[in-house]
Design a protein around this motif. Structure first.
Motif, PDB file in Angstrom:
ATOM      1  N   MET A 188       3.222  -8.465   1.593  1.00 32.72           N
ATOM      2  CA  MET A 188       1.802  -8.378   1.281  1.00 32.72           C
ATOM      3  C   MET A 188       1.028  -9.534   1.908  1.00 32.72           C
ATOM      4  O   MET A 188      -0.118  -9.369   2.364  1.00 32.72           O
ATOM      5  N   ASP A 194      -1.726  -7.760   3.876  1.00 31.55           N
ATOM      6  CA  ASP A 194      -2.984  -7.735   3.113  1.00 31.55           C
ATOM      7  C   ASP A 194      -3.080  -9.021   2.293  1.00 31.55           C
ATOM      8  O   ASP A 194      -2.896  -9.021   1.073  1.00 31.55           O
ATOM      9  N   SER A 206      -5.355 -10.680   1.037  1.00 35.57           N
ATOM     10  CA  SER A 206      -6.302 -10.713  -0.076  1.00 35.57           C
ATOM     11  C   SER A 206      -5.673 -10.213  -1.370  1.00 35.57           C
ATOM     12  O   SER A 206      -6.277 -10.308  -2.440  1.00 35.57           O
ATOM     13  N   ARG A 207      -4.433  -9.700  -1.285  1.00 33.95           N
ATOM     14  CA  ARG A 207      -3.699  -9.281  -2.485  1.00 33.95           C
ATOM     15  C   ARG A 207      -2.445 -10.123  -2.713  1.00 33.95           C
ATOM     16  O   ARG A 207      -1.588  -9.758  -3.505  1.00 33.95           O
ATOM     17  N   ALA A 237      -7.118 -15.304 -10.229  1.00 31.92           N
ATOM     18  CA  ALA A 237      -6.773 -13.887 -10.198  1.00 31.92           C
ATOM     19  C   ALA A 237      -6.474 -13.373 -11.601  1.00 31.92           C
ATOM     20  O   ALA A 237      -6.858 -12.254 -11.966  1.00 31.92           O
ATOM     21  N   ALA A 249      -6.172  -9.384 -12.461  1.00 32.19           N
ATOM     22  CA  ALA A 249      -5.793  -8.796 -11.176  1.00 32.19           C
ATOM     23  C   ALA A 249      -4.304  -8.882 -10.875  1.00 32.19           C
ATOM     24  O   ALA A 249      -3.833  -8.290  -9.902  1.00 32.19           O
ATOM     25  N   GLU A 276      -0.585  -8.178 -10.734  1.00 25.26           N
ATOM     26  CA  GLU A 276       0.397  -7.121 -10.959  1.00 25.26           C
ATOM     27  C   GLU A 276       1.784  -7.707 -11.174  1.00 25.26           C
ATOM     28  O   GLU A 276       2.518  -7.298 -12.069  1.00 25.26           O
ATOM     29  N   ILE A 294       1.302 -11.128  -6.724  1.00 22.47           N
ATOM     30  CA  ILE A 294       0.891  -9.917  -6.030  1.00 22.47           C
ATOM     31  C   ILE A 294      -0.218  -9.296  -6.883  1.00 22.47           C
ATOM     32  O   ILE A 294      -0.041  -9.108  -8.088  1.00 22.47           O
ATOM     33  N   LEU A 295      -1.358  -9.004  -6.276  1.00 19.43           N
ATOM     34  CA  LEU A 295      -2.525  -8.546  -7.024  1.00 19.43           C
ATOM     35  C   LEU A 295      -2.639  -7.019  -7.030  1.00 19.43           C
ATOM     36  O   LEU A 295      -2.183  -6.341  -6.113  1.00 19.43           O
ATOM     37  N   ARG A 296      -3.285  -6.508  -8.070  1.00 17.72           N
ATOM     38  CA  ARG A 296      -3.510  -5.071  -8.191  1.00 17.72           C
ATOM     39  C   ARG A 296      -4.564  -4.587  -7.202  1.00 17.72           C
ATOM     40  O   ARG A 296      -4.538  -3.436  -6.765  1.00 17.72           O
ATOM     41  N   PHE A 297      -5.493  -5.473  -6.885  1.00 21.22           N
ATOM     42  CA  PHE A 297      -6.576  -5.106  -5.975  1.00 21.22           C
ATOM     43  C   PHE A 297      -6.967  -6.340  -5.171  1.00 21.22           C
ATOM     44  O   PHE A 297      -6.697  -7.482  -5.579  1.00 21.22           O
ATOM     45  N   PRO A 298      -7.605  -6.145  -4.032  1.00 24.44           N
ATOM     46  CA  PRO A 298      -7.972  -7.293  -3.186  1.00 24.44           C
ATOM     47  C   PRO A 298      -8.991  -8.189  -3.880  1.00 24.44           C
ATOM     48  O   PRO A 298      -9.847  -7.721  -4.626  1.00 24.44           O
TER      49      PRO A 298
END
Length: 373
Positions: A257, A261, A263-264, A275, A280, A282, A338-342
């Motif tokens: 990730m 990405d 941002s996550r 976060a 946010a 996960e 690790i985030l659920r959304f950016p």
């Protein structure tokens, strides 16, 4: 680790008495004790006395808690194997309670087993989500091939080796809990041992659990080879529902990730806390090495972060240096998510991340930012 006594009150204050029985237990003990806890144990001190005739005598004196009416006396307590100790905490946090649970019933948490071997050397390991325990080491002198060598000597030595490994497998692997047994070796040692095991027709339990066995290549029969074994993509499906595999996968997912990405994928406590404030997270990833580094300063805040993530339906993965997957996590400030959304990353200049690691002189170490350049 044997649980002798446990008394935790509704407000989470209380005490736990434990008896360390093997070297791995000392690692658990080290991680359980934090600044502010009260520790009781038997200690030994030699007291030297000299009589009027000049004769010197020594006797062992056992001391416990050192307390004075008007102040405190300081005394080092050595925790040792087969010597019970009691930890008293004003508040037993969820991480500490989980560690007590795991330490006192390792086999119940070890749903993955691995036997790494080479000719004459083997290690039978139980792997939990946080650590790897070597339950049995088998070593048999195997003659080397040379001029005039008779293959029967090697065959007999290898048969002794396989028999000892087989006995260790039966003793230390509980198939009612273990979901996968990895046999790993260079060459064909693992294949020959696999065939040896299932020629034992009277072992119905082993035969019934034959689908749980998976054979993979390793560079050696030493415990350190487990890291490469667990990262082998060819066994990913076999390990998919084991606790250890979930830790390995979580770490791999974070790095993936971070590349694809960013941002996550946040790391550094202040970024991760931000976060979490937005619900946010996960998956939260923490290194026990990092816990050790900050537990005397900001440990309480980090424990609140762990509890908050769990309350918000996030997963928490705590990695140990004793687990094959644990070491890399310490390279990213010891805490990541690790985030659920950016999410937009805050400006580092506005963040005082006093949880970060330091070098030997106490200076902060520099890391790249989360955002891609």
């Amino acid at each position: 680790m044997r649980l002798i006594h446990k008394d935790i009150n509704k407000d989470r204050s209380g005490q736990v008495t434990l008896l360390p029985e093997n070297p791995e237990d000392m690692w658990h003990a080290y991680n359980l004790v934090r600044v502010g806890d009260r520790l009781r144990s038997t200690t030994l001190r030699k007291v030297t006395t000299e009589n009027a005739a000049g004769t010197v005598s020594k006797r062992p004196q056992r001391r416990g808690e050192c307390v004075r009416e008007n102040g405190r006396a300081y005394h080092t307590i050595d925790l040792e194997l087969q010597r019970k100790f009691t930890i008293v905490k004003d508040e037993w946090d969820s991480v500490s309670l989980d560690r007590v649970d795991e330490a006192t019933d390792i086999a119940r948490h070890a749903d993955l087993s691995a036997i790494v071997m080479q000719e004459g050397l083997g290690h039978i390991c139980l792997i939990t989500s946080s650590m790897t325990l070597v339950r049995c080491r088998v070593e048999v002198n195997v003659p080397k091939k040379r001029k005039g060598f008779q293959s029967s000597q090697l065959d007999k030595a290898m048969q002794r080796f396989y028999e000892q490994l087989y006995q260790g497998l039966n003793k230390h692997i509980n198939f009612g809990i273990v979901k996968c047994v990895i046999l790993a070796s260079p060459g064909f040692t693992k294949d020959d041992f696999y065939e040896y095991c299932f020629r034992q027709a009277d072992n119905k339990v082993l035969i019934e659990n034959k689908p749980k066995f998976v054979l993979v290549h390793s560079s050696s029969g030493h415990r350190q080879a487990l890291k490469e074994v667990l990262e082998d993509p060819n066994i990913a499906n076999k390990l998919a529902d084991t606790r250890a595999a979930l830790e390995v996968k979580a770490l791999a997912d974070f790095y993936s990730m971070l590349k694809s990405d960013p941002s996550r994928a946040f790391y550094g406590v202040k970024h991760v806390e931000m976060a979490n404030e937005n619900h946010a997270i996960e998956v939260l990833l923490i290194s026990t090495v990092y816990f050790d580094r900050i537990k005397s300063k900001n440990g309480a805040d980090l424990l609140k972060l762990v509890d908050s993530v769990r309350e918000n339906a996030g997963q928490v993965r705590i990695f140990s240096s004793l687990h094959p997957s644990g070491e890399p996590q310490s390279t990213n400030r010891g805490v990541a998510a690790i985030l659920r959304f950016p999410m937009h990353e805050p400006d580092d200049s506005d963040i005082d991340d006093d949880y970060g690691p330091t070098d030997g002189d106490g200076n902060g170490l520099d890391y790249p930012t989360n955002a891609a350049s």
